[in-house]
Structures are given as structure tokens and as C-alpha cells.
Write a protein that holds these residues in place. Structure first.
Motif, short mmCIF file in Angstrom:
data_model
loop_
_atom_site.label_atom_id
_atom_site.label_comp_id
_atom_site.label_asym_id
_atom_site.label_seq_id
_atom_site.Cartn_x
_atom_site.Cartn_y
_atom_site.Cartn_z
N THR A 145 0.70 -1.16 0.02
CA THR A 145 0.12 -0.12 -0.07
C THR A 145 0.86 1.23 0.06
O THR A 145 0.56 2.30 -0.69
CB THR A 145 -1.02 -0.04 1.19
OG1 THR A 145 -1.78 -1.31 1.35
CG2 THR A 145 -2.08 1.24 1.28
N ASP B 29 0.65 3.94 -2.84
CA ASP B 29 0.58 5.20 -2.79
C ASP B 29 1.73 6.32 -3.17
O ASP B 29 1.50 7.33 -3.69
CB ASP B 29 0.27 5.44 -1.06
CG ASP B 29 0.00 6.80 -0.58
OD1 ASP B 29 -0.84 7.33 -1.37
OD2 ASP B 29 0.76 7.38 0.04
N LYS C 97 1.21 9.38 -5.72
CA LYS C 97 1.56 10.62 -5.45
C LYS C 97 2.67 11.31 -6.25
O LYS C 97 2.84 12.38 -6.23
CB LYS C 97 2.18 10.64 -4.06
CG LYS C 97 0.99 10.76 -2.73
CD LYS C 97 1.68 10.79 -1.40
CE LYS C 97 0.59 11.10 -0.40
NZ LYS C 97 -0.18 9.94 0.04
N ALA D 118 -6.01 4.07 -0.99
CA ALA D 118 -4.72 4.50 -1.59
C ALA D 118 -4.83 4.76 -3.17
O ALA D 118 -4.15 5.71 -3.89
CB ALA D 118 -3.60 3.75 -1.28
N SER E 140 -7.15 7.53 -4.27
CA SER E 140 -6.56 8.67 -4.08
C SER E 140 -5.14 9.03 -5.27
O SER E 140 -5.09 9.99 -5.41
CB SER E 140 -5.72 8.66 -2.57
OG SER E 140 -4.60 9.47 -2.64
N GLY E 141 -4.69 8.01 -5.53
CA GLY E 141 -3.58 7.87 -6.53
C GLY E 141 -4.43 8.60 -7.87
O GLY E 141 -3.69 9.46 -8.40
N ASN F 226 -11.81 11.12 -0.14
CA ASN F 226 -10.77 11.37 -1.26
C ASN F 226 -11.87 11.60 -2.45
O ASN F 226 -11.30 12.26 -3.64
CB ASN F 226 -10.25 10.10 -1.33
CG ASN F 226 -8.87 10.12 -0.73
OD1 ASN F 226 -7.92 10.54 -1.17
ND2 ASN F 226 -8.74 9.39 0.03
#
Length: 268
Positions: free
Chosen positions: A106, A110, A114, A138, A141-142, A173
RNA sequence: UAAGGAAGCUA
């Protein structure tokens, strides 16, 4: 050793590598945690050369990185946007046959997310055997970081059809993404799902809702959520006040500001 | 409770 290591960790994460290094250099006995914390501090601050130099010294001293070491450094690479170093750590973990735990996987996906490498992130995600809610979040979120709205929601729908329950972090998110895209309908849909799943509305999630509605132009809706939240904090106020101002409702923003000051809320 | 995975406003 423990106290000094804790200090190094604190200074490093706080952005003060110089005092961290002073303590580090004065320690007669260091262990793997000490080295981990010091290097993590350098990566956190973007001082990659100093970090790498220390890694070499660490290896010379026969101190071996463990999984937590790599994990900590990968997290900091994500924070600092240090893609190349992140790749190096990824390769190191594979080469040394670390069992890539869900935590490390993870952190890696992540980090890639990012750094804008959503395809690599997705490859890791797809390769994970057991994926918990943090891994899913994650990955979402990416996609959000790269403004891949469609991919993020495709994945979310996939998540809804799995056995994993999204949590408030997942929803935050998605809401941020909707706000940035001005996607009001999607945002409302996410809001509805939240209610349906009974996800607890903490301050962070409430702020994300306020922000989403505000950025999509639905100030009144944002205002209602703000009013209806018991434990407001400064970020929540900033979100609403800023959007009132942006939408030409400066007077209302000003009134809100003074109302909150009366309630002992301190502006930042 | 010496380093361990995903989140909010603003910057």
C-alpha cells in the motif's frame, strides 16, 4: 538510544534535519531504528543526497534495513515526490525477497500515485492478493492526484461490489476529487452513498462535504452542513468562508467570521 | 508510547 531515536524522529518529521543529525552523530550506540529515523528525516526534507550517503554508511556498519525501514522510507518518498529513490527502494525490497506485506504494498502504490505514476500504482494494486480498504483508498487517492476522475469512480464502483466497506477516508478522497472537478452530481451521489452505508460523519468528512458543495456552487447546501455539524474546526470554517467570499458573498463571510470568533474559534 | 500503510480548508 530510545530517547535519542525518538528525538531524531521528531526533528526529522518536523523538518529540522540539523538538530536531528547532531543528536545522531553524538550517539555511541545506534540501532536499525535510529538509522531508519535519521534517513527518513532526510528524505522527508528532500535532502536525498545526505540520505543516500547515510544509507551507504549504514550498510558499511552492517546494519540491515528491515521491512519497516523500507516502508518508512517509501512513505517519505511519496511525501517528498522522490520517485527515483522510491523505485530504488521498491527494487531493493524485491531483490532482497522481502515479503511484501499489505502495508508495504500500500505504501508503494501510494508513493507511485503521489508521484503521478498511476499505471505502476495500479499494477501493484492488481498484484495484491488480499486488498483491504486502505489499499483501495490509496489507489483511488492516486487517481485523484492525477485528476483521473473516471478511473477513480470506476474503481470505487468496483469496490462497492466487493466485500470491502469503504470508510470515511475513502469518501473524503472522492469528495475532494468531485470538488476539484466541479462534479456536483457525482458529489451528491457520493453523499447519498455515505448516508446509505451509514458512514460516520467526522469533522474531516464534514469539511470535505462542505468543500465539495461550496466548490460546486451549492453554497446553501454547504452552509447547512456546516451549521449541522457539532464539532466544527478551523479548516471547516475556512472552507465555507473562502467559498462565500469566492461567490461574491463577502458580507456573509465576514459575519460568519465574527460569529465564529464569538464562539471562541481562533483563526489561523 | 523509540521507526511501521490510505484522508479535509488554505498555502
Amino acid at each position: 538510544v530510545n530517547v535519542c531515536t525518538a528525538l531524531i524522529d521528531m526533528y526529522g518529521k518536523g523538518g529540522s534535519t540539523v538538530p536531528a543529525r547532531q543528536i545522531f552523530d553524538r550517539m555511541a550506540h545506534k540501532n536499525v531504528v535510529t538509522w531508519t529515523a535519521m534517513v527518513a528525516g532526510y528524505i522527508h526534507c528532500g535532502e536525498l543526497d545526505r540520505g543516500l550517503e547515510l544509507v551507504h554508511r549504514m550498510l558499511e556498519d552492517n546494519v540491515s534495513p528491515n521491512e519497516i525501514t523500507i516502508l518508512s522510507w517509501v512513505i517519505e518518498c511519496g511525501f517528498a515526490g522522490a520517485l527515483e529513490l522510491g523505485k530504488l527502494l521498491h527494487a531493493y525490497a524485491l531483490k532482497n525477497r522481502f515479503e511484501v506485506s499489505p502495508l508495504l504494498a500500500t505504501a508503494l502504490l501510494d508513493m507511485y500515485g503521489k508521484c503521478g505514476e498511476v499505471r505502476i500504482a495500479r499494477a501493484i494494486f492488481d498484484g495484491m492478493g488480499r486488498r483491504d480498504v486502505a489499499a483501495w483508498t490509496a489507489m483511488i487517492s492516486g487517481y485523484a492526484h492525477s485528476n483521473c476522475l473516471l478511473e477513480a469512480f470506476k474503481l470505487f464502483i468496483h469496490l462497492l461490489s466487493s466485500n470491502i466497506e469503504p470508510n470515511s477516508i475513502t469518501m473524503v478522497n472522492l469528495l475532494v476529487l468531485c470538488g476539484e472537478a466541479g462534479a456536483l452530481h457525482l458529489g451528491k451521489w457520493v453523499h447519498g452513498i455515505m448516508m446509505k452505508l451509514g458512514i460516520e460523519l467526522d469533522v474531516v468528512l464534514a469539511t470535505a462535504l462542505v468543500d465539495m458543495y461550496a466548490k460546486c456552487g451549492e453554497i446553501d447546501q454547504a452552509y447547512q452542513i456546516f451549521v449541522g455539524t457539532r464539532h466544527k474546526d478551523i479548516s471547516m470554517l475556512n472552507a465555507l468562508m473562502g467559498s462565500l467570499a469566492m461567490h461574491g458573498r463577502g458580507k456573509q463571510a465576514w459575519e460568519l467570521f465574527h460569529e465564529m470568533k464569538k464562539q471562541k474559534m481562533t483563526p489561523n
